[in-house]
Enzyme design. Sequence first.
Site, short mmCIF file in Angstrom:
data_model
loop_
_atom_site.label_atom_id
_atom_site.label_comp_id
_atom_site.label_asym_id
_atom_site.label_seq_id
_atom_site.Cartn_x
_atom_site.Cartn_y
_atom_site.Cartn_z
CE1 TYR A 137 -3.26 -2.98 0.68
CE2 TYR A 137 -4.58 -0.98 0.60
CZ TYR A 137 -4.49 -2.36 0.52
OH TYR A 137 -5.62 -3.10 0.31
CE LYS A 188 2.33 -18.32 -1.50
NZ LYS A 188 1.74 -19.67 -1.34
CG ASP A 221 -1.34 -20.58 0.11
OD1 ASP A 221 -0.76 -20.47 1.21
OD2 ASP A 221 -0.82 -21.21 -0.85
CG ASP A 245 -7.90 -5.32 1.18
OD1 ASP A 245 -8.88 -4.83 1.77
OD2 ASP A 245 -7.83 -5.44 -0.05
CG ASP A 249 -13.50 -7.99 1.57
OD1 ASP A 249 -13.31 -7.11 2.43
OD2 ASP A 249 -13.92 -7.74 0.42
C1 IPM Z 1 -10.50 -1.74 3.06
C2 IPM Z 1 -10.71 -1.28 1.65
C3 IPM Z 1 -9.59 -0.33 1.26
C4 IPM Z 1 -8.28 -1.09 1.33
C5 IPM Z 1 -9.78 0.33 -0.12
C6 IPM Z 1 -11.09 1.07 -0.21
C7 IPM Z 1 -8.64 1.23 -0.48
O1 IPM Z 1 -10.80 -2.37 0.79
O2 IPM Z 1 -10.47 -0.89 3.97
O3 IPM Z 1 -10.38 -2.95 3.30
O4 IPM Z 1 -7.86 -1.73 0.36
O5 IPM Z 1 -7.66 -1.04 2.38
MN MN Z 2 -10.82 -4.29 1.78
#
Ligand code: IPM
Ligand code: MN
Length: 351
Positions: A137, A188, A221, A245, A249
């Site tokens: 990032y 990884k 993974d 990140d 999710d």
């Molecule tokens: C998160 C989001 C952000 C990230 C995006 C919107 C830049 O996906 O906060 O997880 O990748 O960190």
């Molecule tokens: Mn995210």
Amino acid sequence: MTKRIAVIPGDGIGPEVIAAGMRVLERVNSQRKLGLEFTHFGWNADEYLRTGISMPPGAMDDIRNNYDAVYLGAFGDPRVPDMKHASDILLGMRFQLDLYVNYRPVKLLNKALCPLKDKGVKDIDMVIFRENTEGAYVGMGGFFKKGTPEEIAIQEDVSTRRGVERIIRYAFDFAKTTGRKSVCMADKNNVMRYGGDLWLRTFEEIAREYPEIEHFHLFVDALTMQMVRAPEMFSVVVTNNMFGDIVTDLGAALQGGLGMAASGNINPGKVSLFEPIHGSAPKYTGKDVSNPVGAILTAAMMLDYLGFAAEGEAIEHAVVAAIDAREATRDIGGSLGTKATGEAILRRLEM
Ligand code: IPM
Ligand code: MN
């Protein structure tokens, strides 16, 4: 003592879910006399398109010097395809305010919300710590011969000893103070030999300072596979920015979807930023269908950070009670809109 909170609703569904969160925060603030003071900032895609700037000059210093926390909705708008304002504001704050801890709990609140068969609330209760100021990032890299058949694109993945050490240490400290039994580090390092080596060496070193806490390592993974197959294995997980990140999710899905998940971007003891994990979901904007739970649990997390743990817990109880009664949005099996779900939670708030 006053606590000053900057409220940034942002784009898309951000304003709707933040409005629901604010109803809860205002109620707690007045009932418990917490002394919270809210200041709203309208930085979003509309403003950016109108003025060409994401945040006015001096705004970052204002947040840094004059606020205790930031309560943020979501950023992203199809009219700004390069996400310039989103990255200036959100990534800008993560980096410039040095919010190195991305705190993302994965907690199943009701068995019916879990997509995994035969898993219940006792199986899914982990906290993922994502390093938030380094890795892929940092935006280091560039193009060579862009637009030609020989084009080269380089995107660097940066890990520093200091950066890796502080997030790993934070994860162990958290495990210790909250009575969690293990810390898993995922990377990884079978492929990314240098960064991975630094992560693994640091992890092993820090782990020695916490002999009472179990520690283990997984390739990322394998982590994704085990989070689905056997989520009960995990108590605290620590990983880098990009892997964090991705796996958070997945973590949100284990809790019932992106609408359920809260997050904190924390610089311990300093101004920190709290946001639901979901994005701006442009197609649902203004439709009163978005799930406000992620934003409301984010408000609870922010209160906890500000020293109001009991109030944060009371909010979580109210959320669980509303979900148990199926007074919730459609994505989690209810039939209410955003506002009505917020009110159902508010009615159950015992102060
Ligand atoms: C998160 C989001 C952000 C990230 C995006 C919107 C830049 O996906 O906060 O997880 O990748 O960190
Ligand atoms: Mn995210």
